[in-house]
Scaffold this motif. Structure first.
Motif, PDB file in Angstrom:
ATOM      1  N   MET A  35       0.844  -1.180   0.000  1.00 15.10           N
ATOM      2  CA  MET A  35       0.000   0.000   0.000  1.00 15.10           C
ATOM      3  C   MET A  35       0.890   1.244   0.000  1.00 15.10           C
ATOM      4  O   MET A  35       1.833   1.333   0.771  1.00 15.10           O
ATOM      5  N   ASP A  36       0.566   2.172  -0.851  1.00 17.85           N
ATOM      6  CA  ASP A  36       1.311   3.421  -0.954  1.00 17.85           C
ATOM      7  C   ASP A  36       0.742   4.433   0.045  1.00 17.85           C
ATOM      8  O   ASP A  36      -0.444   4.385   0.380  1.00 17.85           O
ATOM      9  N   ALA A  37       1.580   5.338   0.509  1.00 16.49           N
ATOM     10  CA  ALA A  37       1.149   6.343   1.486  1.00 16.49           C
ATOM     11  C   ALA A  37       0.116   7.302   0.902  1.00 16.49           C
ATOM     12  O   ALA A  37      -0.595   7.978   1.654  1.00 16.49           O
ATOM     13  N   ASP A  38      -0.006   7.349  -0.419  1.00 15.55           N
ATOM     14  CA  ASP A  38      -0.967   8.257  -1.061  1.00 15.55           C
ATOM     15  C   ASP A  38      -2.254   7.557  -1.498  1.00 15.55           C
ATOM     16  O   ASP A  38      -3.123   8.194  -2.095  1.00 15.55           O
ATOM     17  N   ASP A  39      -2.378   6.255  -1.236  1.00 11.09           N
ATOM     18  CA  ASP A  39      -3.596   5.530  -1.615  1.00 11.09           C
ATOM     19  C   ASP A  39      -4.756   5.952  -0.725  1.00 11.09           C
ATOM     20  O   ASP A  39      -4.675   5.853   0.508  1.00 11.09           O
ATOM     21  N   PRO A  40      -5.858   6.415  -1.314  1.00 15.88           N
ATOM     22  CA  PRO A  40      -7.017   6.855  -0.520  1.00 15.88           C
ATOM     23  C   PRO A  40      -7.841   5.657  -0.056  1.00 15.88           C
ATOM     24  O   PRO A  40      -8.689   5.155  -0.780  1.00 15.88           O
ATOM     25  N   VAL A  41      -7.599   5.195   1.148  1.00 16.19           N
ATOM     26  CA  VAL A  41      -8.249   3.973   1.631  1.00 16.19           C
ATOM     27  C   VAL A  41      -9.153   4.174   2.844  1.00 16.19           C
ATOM     28  O   VAL A  41     -10.015   3.339   3.097  1.00 16.19           O
ATOM     29  N   PHE A  42      -8.989   5.248   3.590  1.00 15.48           N
ATOM     30  CA  PHE A  42      -9.725   5.403   4.841  1.00 15.48           C
ATOM     31  C   PHE A  42     -10.961   6.283   4.673  1.00 15.48           C
ATOM     32  O   PHE A  42     -10.852   7.422   4.232  1.00 15.48           O
ATOM     33  N   PRO A  43     -12.123   5.772   5.062  1.00 13.42           N
ATOM     34  CA  PRO A  43     -13.299   6.653   5.107  1.00 13.42           C
ATOM     35  C   PRO A  43     -13.122   7.663   6.238  1.00 13.42           C
ATOM     36  O   PRO A  43     -12.224   7.525   7.086  1.00 13.42           O
ATOM     37  N   ILE A  44     -13.960   8.663   6.271  1.00 12.88           N
ATOM     38  CA  ILE A  44     -13.779   9.777   7.205  1.00 12.88           C
ATOM     39  C   ILE A  44     -13.770   9.314   8.663  1.00 12.88           C
ATOM     40  O   ILE A  44     -12.976   9.811   9.468  1.00 12.88           O
ATOM     41  N   ALA A  45     -14.614   8.351   9.023  1.00 12.32           N
ATOM     42  CA  ALA A  45     -14.661   7.896  10.425  1.00 12.32           C
ATOM     43  C   ALA A  45     -13.336   7.243  10.826  1.00 12.32           C
ATOM     44  O   ALA A  45     -12.825   7.492  11.928  1.00 12.32           O
ATOM     45  N   ALA A  46     -12.777   6.421   9.955  1.00 13.10           N
ATOM     46  CA  ALA A  46     -11.514   5.753  10.269  1.00 13.10           C
ATOM     47  C   ALA A  46     -10.367   6.765  10.324  1.00 13.10           C
ATOM     48  O   ALA A  46      -9.517   6.701  11.222  1.00 13.10           O
ATOM     49  N   ALA A  47     -10.340   7.707   9.380  1.00  8.01           N
ATOM     50  CA  ALA A  47      -9.288   8.728   9.375  1.00  8.01           C
ATOM     51  C   ALA A  47      -9.379   9.594  10.627  1.00  8.01           C
ATOM     52  O   ALA A  47      -8.351   9.937  11.227  1.00  8.01           O
ATOM     53  N   ALA A  48     -10.593   9.939  11.030  1.00  6.67           N
ATOM     54  CA  ALA A  48     -10.781  10.748  12.234  1.00  6.67           C
ATOM     55  C   ALA A  48     -10.270  10.000  13.467  1.00  6.67           C
ATOM     56  O   ALA A  48      -9.611  10.582  14.325  1.00  6.67           O
ATOM     57  N   GLU A  49     -10.564   8.717  13.532  1.00  8.34           N
ATOM     58  CA  GLU A  49     -10.096   7.930  14.671  1.00  8.34           C
ATOM     59  C   GLU A  49      -8.569   7.826  14.674  1.00  8.34           C
ATOM     60  O   GLU A  49      -7.931   7.983  15.717  1.00  8.34           O
ATOM     61  N   LEU A  50      -7.976   7.598  13.511  1.00 11.26           N
ATOM     62  CA  LEU A  50      -6.511   7.503  13.421  1.00 11.26           C
ATOM     63  C   LEU A  50      -5.831   8.819  13.786  1.00 11.26           C
ATOM     64  O   LEU A  50      -4.748   8.824  14.370  1.00 11.26           O
ATOM     65  N   ALA A  51      -6.474   9.925  13.445  1.00 10.12           N
ATOM     66  CA  ALA A  51      -5.903  11.239  13.724  1.00 10.12           C
ATOM     67  C   ALA A  51      -6.270  11.748  15.114  1.00 10.12           C
ATOM     68  O   ALA A  51      -5.725  12.766  15.559  1.00 10.12           O
ATOM     69  N   GLY A  52      -7.192  11.072  15.779  1.00 14.24           N
ATOM     70  CA  GLY A  52      -7.620  11.509  17.106  1.00 14.24           C
ATOM     71  C   GLY A  52      -8.476  12.762  17.062  1.00 14.24           C
ATOM     72  O   GLY A  52      -8.366  13.628  17.933  1.00 14.24           O
ATOM     73  N   MET A  53      -9.327  12.863  16.043  1.00 16.22           N
ATOM     74  CA  MET A  53     -10.178  14.037  15.857  1.00 16.22           C
ATOM     75  C   MET A  53     -11.616  13.589  15.634  1.00 16.22           C
ATOM     76  O   MET A  53     -11.892  12.419  15.387  1.00 16.22           O
ATOM     77  N   HIS A  54     -12.504  14.560  15.677  1.00 14.16           N
ATOM     78  CA  HIS A  54     -13.904  14.313  15.365  1.00 14.16           C
ATOM     79  C   HIS A  54     -14.075  14.414  13.845  1.00 14.16           C
ATOM     80  O   HIS A  54     -13.432  15.251  13.207  1.00 14.16           O
ATOM     81  N   PRO A  55     -14.926  13.577  13.244  1.00 11.40           N
ATOM     82  CA  PRO A  55     -15.132  13.653  11.789  1.00 11.40           C
ATOM     83  C   PRO A  55     -15.532  15.044  11.299  1.00 11.40           C
ATOM     84  O   PRO A  55     -15.151  15.454  10.194  1.00 11.40           O
ATOM     85  N   GLN A  56     -16.274  15.789  12.122  1.00 11.97           N
ATOM     86  CA  GLN A  56     -16.677  17.137  11.708  1.00 11.97           C
ATOM     87  C   GLN A  56     -15.456  18.052  11.553  1.00 11.97           C
ATOM     88  O   GLN A  56     -15.436  18.931  10.695  1.00 11.97           O
ATOM     89  N   THR A  57     -14.430  17.831  12.364  1.00 17.85           N
ATOM     90  CA  THR A  57     -13.191  18.607  12.238  1.00 17.85           C
ATOM     91  C   THR A  57     -12.529  18.332  10.905  1.00 17.85           C
ATOM     92  O   THR A  57     -12.052  19.246  10.226  1.00 17.85           O
ATOM     93  N   LEU A  58     -12.538  17.064  10.474  1.00 20.97           N
ATOM     94  CA  LEU A  58     -11.968  16.719   9.172  1.00 20.97           C
ATOM     95  C   LEU A  58     -12.751  17.379   8.044  1.00 20.97           C
ATOM     96  O   LEU A  58     -12.160  17.859   7.070  1.00 20.97           O
ATOM     97  N   ARG A  59     -14.058  17.427   8.176  1.00 16.87           N
ATOM     98  CA  ARG A  59     -14.883  18.097   7.155  1.00 16.87           C
ATOM     99  C   ARG A  59     -14.535  19.586   7.089  1.00 16.87           C
ATOM    100  O   ARG A  59     -14.447  20.163   6.005  1.00 16.87           O
TER     101      ARG A  59
END
Length: 136
Positions: free
Chosen positions: A1-25
């Motif tokens: 998997m490449d570091a630029d492959d878009p694989v994470f939906p917003i909920a998973a990315a928010a959890e990995l980043a330690g943020m709320h999904p609304q913050t990502l939006r």
């Protein structure tokens, strides 16, 4: 998997980043971290996006404004792109040296490509960088 492959939906990315999904939006709307979109227009984040989200969180915690964070991320992205370009040019030069051992004179085209020159031929443009190695 490449570091630029878009694989994470917003909920998973928010959890990995330690943020709320609304913050990502919100960051997406502001253009800080812009994920790729699926055909259905849902956001997909890469590992690089998650790392940038963590960087945004760190800089924000240190009191850097959102505009300052945007500038830092732009510069970091530019550095990554330039490093990649240098790596590709170094590979092209190494390949030319291996594939054409008799041709040891090269020039850089306006696009940055490595172009071999025949022995005794000069680069046509003064803006081109010429690299040579004395014959042994």
């Amino acid at each position: 998997m490449d570091a630029d492959d878009p694989v994470f939906p917003i909920a998973a990315a928010a959890e990995l980043a330690g943020m709320h999904p609304q913050t990502l939006r919100q960051y997406d709307r502001l253009g800080l971290v812009v994920p790729q979109r699926t055909a259905g227009r849902s956001r997909r984040y890469s590992l690089r996006d998650v790392a940038q989200l963590r960087e945004v969180q760190r800089l924000s915690g240190e009191g850097v404004s959102l505009e300052g964070i945007r500038r830092v991320l732009d510069l970091e992205n530019e550095v990554v792109a330039l490093r990649d370009r240098v790596r590709r040019l170094e590979q092209a030069l190494a390949n030319e040296l291996l594939n054409r051992p008799g041709n040891r004179v090269f020039a850089s085209s306006a696009q940055g490509d490595v172009v071999p020159l025949r022995q005794g031929v000069r680069a046509q443009r003064r803006t081109e960088l010429v690299v040579w190695r004395p014959q042994e």
